[in-house]
Design a protein around this motif. Structure first.
Motif, short mmCIF file in Angstrom:
data_model
loop_
_atom_site.label_atom_id
_atom_site.label_comp_id
_atom_site.label_asym_id
_atom_site.label_seq_id
_atom_site.Cartn_x
_atom_site.Cartn_y
_atom_site.Cartn_z
N ARG A 45 0.85 -1.19 0.00
CA ARG A 45 0.00 0.00 0.00
C ARG A 45 0.88 1.24 0.00
O ARG A 45 1.76 1.38 0.84
CB ARG A 45 -0.92 0.03 1.23
CG ARG A 45 -1.93 1.19 1.21
CD ARG A 45 -2.83 1.17 2.43
NE ARG A 45 -2.10 1.59 3.61
CZ ARG A 45 -2.54 1.42 4.87
NH1 ARG A 45 -3.68 0.79 5.08
NH2 ARG A 45 -1.83 1.85 5.89
N GLN A 46 0.66 2.11 -0.98
CA GLN A 46 1.37 3.39 -1.07
C GLN A 46 2.88 3.22 -0.92
O GLN A 46 3.54 3.94 -0.18
CB GLN A 46 0.83 4.36 -0.03
CG GLN A 46 -0.60 4.83 -0.33
CD GLN A 46 -1.12 5.83 0.66
OE1 GLN A 46 -1.04 5.62 1.88
NE2 GLN A 46 -1.66 6.94 0.17
N GLY A 47 3.43 2.26 -1.64
CA GLY A 47 4.88 2.07 -1.65
C GLY A 47 5.45 1.38 -0.42
O GLY A 47 6.67 1.34 -0.24
N LYS A 48 4.59 0.81 0.43
CA LYS A 48 5.06 0.12 1.63
C LYS A 48 4.67 -1.35 1.60
O LYS A 48 3.59 -1.69 1.13
CB LYS A 48 4.49 0.79 2.89
CG LYS A 48 4.96 2.22 3.08
CD LYS A 48 4.34 2.83 4.32
CE LYS A 48 4.82 4.28 4.52
NZ LYS A 48 4.21 4.90 5.73
N LEU A 49 5.57 -2.18 2.10
CA LEU A 49 5.34 -3.61 2.17
C LEU A 49 4.80 -3.97 3.56
O LEU A 49 5.50 -3.80 4.56
CB LEU A 49 6.64 -4.37 1.90
CG LEU A 49 6.60 -5.88 2.02
CD1 LEU A 49 5.73 -6.49 0.92
CD2 LEU A 49 8.02 -6.46 1.95
N PHE A 50 3.56 -4.46 3.61
CA PHE A 50 2.94 -4.78 4.89
C PHE A 50 3.14 -6.24 5.29
O PHE A 50 3.20 -6.56 6.47
CB PHE A 50 1.45 -4.44 4.85
CG PHE A 50 1.17 -2.98 5.05
CD1 PHE A 50 0.73 -2.51 6.27
CD2 PHE A 50 1.38 -2.07 4.03
CE1 PHE A 50 0.50 -1.15 6.48
CE2 PHE A 50 1.14 -0.72 4.21
CZ PHE A 50 0.71 -0.25 5.44
N MET A 51 3.19 -7.14 4.33
CA MET A 51 3.46 -8.54 4.64
C MET A 51 3.94 -9.25 3.40
O MET A 51 3.70 -8.79 2.27
CB MET A 51 2.23 -9.24 5.22
CG MET A 51 1.06 -9.39 4.28
SD MET A 51 -0.24 -10.49 4.95
CE MET A 51 0.56 -12.10 4.78
N GLN A 52 4.65 -10.35 3.60
CA GLN A 52 5.14 -11.14 2.48
C GLN A 52 5.29 -12.58 2.94
O GLN A 52 5.57 -12.86 4.11
CB GLN A 52 6.46 -10.61 1.94
CG GLN A 52 7.72 -11.05 2.65
CD GLN A 52 7.88 -10.42 4.02
OE1 GLN A 52 7.48 -9.29 4.22
NE2 GLN A 52 8.49 -11.16 4.95
N ARG A 53 5.08 -13.51 2.01
CA ARG A 53 5.32 -14.92 2.29
C ARG A 53 5.48 -15.65 0.97
O ARG A 53 5.01 -15.20 -0.08
CB ARG A 53 4.18 -15.55 3.11
CG ARG A 53 2.82 -15.49 2.45
CD ARG A 53 1.74 -16.18 3.28
NE ARG A 53 1.91 -17.63 3.29
CZ ARG A 53 0.92 -18.48 3.08
NH1 ARG A 53 -0.32 -18.04 2.83
NH2 ARG A 53 1.12 -19.78 3.10
#
Length: 299
Positions: free
Chosen positions: A189-197
């Motif tokens: 969201r808006q150039g930010k990574l909130f989660m990844q897997r």
């Protein structure tokens, strides 16, 4: 923090003209994105290599001459580890993380290079460590130097995905698939990574038939997506994702239709020639992000 794996590890400065490019490096190829300008249209290149990336750097030099690049690495060059956040000042964080991860990796302690990133959510006691072999990265940069390639920033697939939908205020779930690799699921969201897997079991997703998708694969993937949505909303306490975005080859449109039947969110297929080339383009986006940071510091 700076998204570069090797912050300020540029051993050289180049004079004169150069071409700015985005690079995505895999185990066998270097994918290149060159933005359009007054003299050239937007271009994509790919240079394969058999033993060392230096072979591809030589081909890039022959094609474009001196270049300056933002580089994205694929997971063969690094490992991600979720670890407890050390109780130290930011200046000591990288050194503390070396000792936190040393028993989780096979790399010798003296050869560990570690960087990290944190989710934008508040009060997290965890962070994600990015672990790579210092000798391999140093050799990579030296080989680039020998071929008139200045690497000004190094990032990874997970963080590169945050350059998608940078102007969208609603969170989006992005599924990126490269042939013979596990599926990368991120929420941005808006150039930010909130989660990844990484989602196992879908490495051949680009080669399956529409019939195979309908016989259970799409439903299995839906379960993994739902688990990630539940974690994003309940554990990270975020609003539901606004859409599901597919970045893949093969039966992407058929998969989007099948997933749409299981979710209220819109399922879209991101238009791209290939996932490899998209990551090269996302690498190029780091030039703009670096300029924004510079302007903020100057202000």
């Amino acid at each position: 923090m700076d998204k570069s794996l090797l912050n300020k590890l540029a051993f050289w400065k180049k004079a004169g003209q150069h071409v700015d490019v985005g690079l995505y490096l895999t185990e066998t190829a270097l994918h290149v994105y060159q933005a359009s300008d007054e003299a050239h249209p937007e271009s994509h290149y790919s240079f394969s290599y058999t033993k060392q990336p230096a072979e591809a750097f030589a081909a890039l030099q022959a094609a474009l001459g001196p270049t300056r690049a933002q580089l994205v690495l694929n997971p063969s060059f690094y490992q991600l580890l979720l670890v407890d956040k050390p109780a130290v000042d930011s200046e000591e964080m990288n050194q503390a993380l070396i000792w936190a991860v040393k028993d989780m990796v096979t790399t010798a302690v003296a050869d560990i290079h570690v960087d990290y990133f944190e989710a934008p959510t508040q009060n997290s006691t965890k962070l994600t460590a990015v672990v790579a072999a210092k000798s391999q990265l140093s050799q990579l940069i030296q080989d680039a130097n020998l071929h008139q390639l200045e690497i000004v920033g190094i990032s990874i697939e997970e963080l590169a995905a945050s350059n998608l939908f940078v102007d969208d205020a609603q969170p989006k779930m992005v599924l990126c698939h490269l042939p013979e690799h596990e599926l990368l699921l991120t929420v941005v969201r808006q150039g930010k990574l909130f989660m990844q897997r990484r989602v196992r079991g879908f490495s051949g997703l680009d080669k399956v038939t529409q019939q195979e998708l309908g016989y259970g694969m799409a439903d299995n993937l839906s379960l993994e997506i739902q688990r990630s949505m539940d974690f994003f909303e309940s554990q990270l306490r975020q609003s539901p994702v606004a859409s599901i975005e597919l970045v893949m080859g093969g039966p992407a449109q058929a998969l989007a239709q099948l997933l749409s039947a299981n979710f209220n969110q819109t399922v879209n297929v991101v238009a791209t020639t290939s996932t490899d080339q998209l990551f090269a383009q996302l690498a190029y986006s780091e030039f703009a992000r670096a300029n924004e940071v510079s302007e903020e510091v100057a202000a």
